[in-house]
Write an enzyme that holds these catalytic residues in place. Structure first.
Site, PDB file in Angstrom:
ATOM      1  NE  ARG A 238     -15.326  33.567  16.549  1.00  0.00           N
ATOM      2  CZ  ARG A 238     -14.548  33.455  15.463  1.00  0.00           C
ATOM      3  NH1 ARG A 238     -14.995  33.820  14.276  1.00  0.00           N
ATOM      4  NH2 ARG A 238     -13.325  32.971  15.579  1.00  0.00           N
ATOM      5  CD  GLU A 267     -20.166  29.352  13.886  1.00  0.00           C
ATOM      6  OE1 GLU A 267     -20.393  30.568  14.021  1.00  0.00           O
ATOM      7  OE2 GLU A 267     -19.095  28.896  13.519  1.00  0.00           O
ATOM      8  CG  HIS A 285     -17.199  29.988  10.834  1.00  0.00           C
ATOM      9  ND1 HIS A 285     -17.283  30.212  12.180  1.00  0.00           N
ATOM     10  CD2 HIS A 285     -16.108  30.674  10.418  1.00  0.00           C
ATOM     11  CE1 HIS A 285     -16.289  30.988  12.568  1.00  0.00           C
ATOM     12  NE2 HIS A 285     -15.561  31.289  11.509  1.00  0.00           N
TER      13      HIS A 285
HETATM   14  C1  8YV Z   1     -11.412  30.324  11.394  1.00  0.00           C
HETATM   15  C2  8YV Z   1     -12.256  32.615  12.056  1.00  0.00           C
HETATM   16  O1  8YV Z   1     -11.505  29.447  10.335  1.00  0.00           O
HETATM   17  O2  8YV Z   1     -10.004  33.329  12.205  1.00  0.00           O
HETATM   18  C3  8YV Z   1     -11.124  33.321  12.698  1.00  0.00           C
HETATM   19  O3  8YV Z   1     -11.374  33.949  13.734  1.00  0.00           O
HETATM   20  O4  8YV Z   1     -13.357  32.875  12.335  1.00  0.00           O
HETATM   21  C4  8YV Z   1     -12.068  31.616  11.008  1.00  0.00           C
HETATM   22  O5  8YV Z   1     -11.387  32.206  10.002  1.00  0.00           O
HETATM   23  C5  8YV Z   1     -11.965  29.680  12.592  1.00  0.00           C
HETATM   24  O6  8YV Z   1     -12.337  30.565  13.555  1.00  0.00           O
HETATM   25  C6  8YV Z   1     -10.944  28.772  13.175  1.00  0.00           C
HETATM   26  O7  8YV Z   1     -10.404  29.285  14.359  1.00  0.00           O
END
Ligand code: 8YV
Length: 318
Positions: A238, A267, A285
């Site tokens: 993140r 983001e 992402h």
């Molecule tokens: C998702 C992600 O596509 O799973 C997660 O935490 O960062 C990604 O793989 C996105 O966050 C959708 O919730």
């Protein structure tokens, strides 16, 4: 029949599975839900399948202290857009989709490591711009990952999957930082005592930590200063675990060699200063963006909804 809101368009198989059990509304909008919308949906649906950016903040639960919603079945392993304590205090359970995302996210880490260390983005931009004048022995030389040291920050499921790929695929030595002791990392790997020690030892540092109040800006100017000037930083976790301004300064001043980023502090805003840097790989992402994985994540979220509303234990509680 319970009313369920699915916060984004999901693969048809997932929608079909949800529709077979629930009265489903699909929100056909790719933008995250802001506070006002979250306040509305908490009063209108029994269950919600939210995802990244949807503002299930403490403020939302202050405005709706007794929501109709009883479960937030998050699509994604990361749930930093949900204030879990506030949700629970309002009687709302939360689940997520661990496991489903692990391999694809680790693959994107390796993609960013290779693209950045081997300057693949620069090379591609050169070819597309029609500026390639032919091969020569000192063109676009990068870092040979084989035999180098990768430093994993956060040795959870995804961290271990990255370490496995780096070690068994590229013969890399693995060092890692993890808050608690990791008894079995699953491969030869050394757990170092401090974060800065890992930053200083690794040729490539990969961030695989969840975003929490404790990890916010854990990669700050000091942590970046510990890195080798030849070191690369990769973030697939993140954006806000990293002080983006400090990273930009370190890159601009040549204090580290480059960075590969799949996530950003604000983001989808990507700072122009990052875009201007050649030695940075920027992805939108994409950690889990494969057909199979998005389907598996959706199915997992729906399984949590079904179990919960059938009165069974949540398979993936947060
Ligand atoms: C998702 C992600 O596509 O799973 C997660 O935490 O960062 C990604 O793989 C996105 O966050 C959708 O919730």
């Amino acid at each position: 029949m319970e009313r369920i809101l699915i916060a984004r368009r999901l693969p048809e198989t997932v929608l079909d599975a949800a529709r077979a059990r629930f009265d489903v509304t699909m929100r056909d909008n790719t933008a995250p839900m802001g506070l006002d919308e979250v306040v509305d949906v908490l009063q209108a649906y029994d269950g919600i399948l939210p995802t990244i950016g949807d503002a299930f903040s403490a403020e939302a639960f202050r405005k709706v202290p007794q929501p109709r919603t009883r479960l937030l079945a998050n699509f994604g392993v990361g749930y930093n857009h949900i204030d879990v304590a506030a949700a629970k205090a309002a009687g709302v359970a939360v689940s997520n989709t661990p496991g489903a995302v692990t391999d694809a996210t680790a693959d994107i880490a390796l993609t960013l490591m290779l693209m950045t260390c081997r300057r693949a983005g620069e090379g591609e931009r050169m070819v597309r711009a029609g500026q390639w004048e032919g091969w020569h022995p000192t063109q676009l030389l990068g870092l040979h990952m084989t035999g180098k040291t990768v430093g994993i920050v956060g040795m959870g499921r995804i961290g271990k999957a990255i370490a496995r790929r780096a070690h068994f695929g590229f013969g890399m030595e693995v060092v890692f930082y993890n808050r608690s002791k990791v008894a079995d990392p699953g491969m030869p790997a050394r757990q170092l005592d401090g974060l800065h020690e890992v930053m200083a030892t690794a040729d490539v540092v990969v961030l695989a930590l969840p975003a929490t109040a404790e990890t916010r800006h854990i990669i700050d100017a000091k942590a970046l200063a510990a890195m080798k000037p030849t070191g690369y930083l990769v973030n697939i976790a993140r954006g806000d675990i990293m002080d983006e301004a400090a990273l930009i300064a370190a890159l601009q001043e040549g204090r580290i060699a480059g960075a590969g980023l799949d996530v950003y502090e604000f983001e989808p805003r990507v700072p122009p200063a990052l875009i201007a840097l050649e030695n940075v790989t920027l992805l939108p992402h994409m950690g889990t963006s494969t057909h199979e994985v998005r389907e598996a994540m959706g199915m997992m979220a729906v399984e949590n909804l079904v179990a919960f509303f059938d009165g069974k234990p949540l398979p993936n509680p947060v």
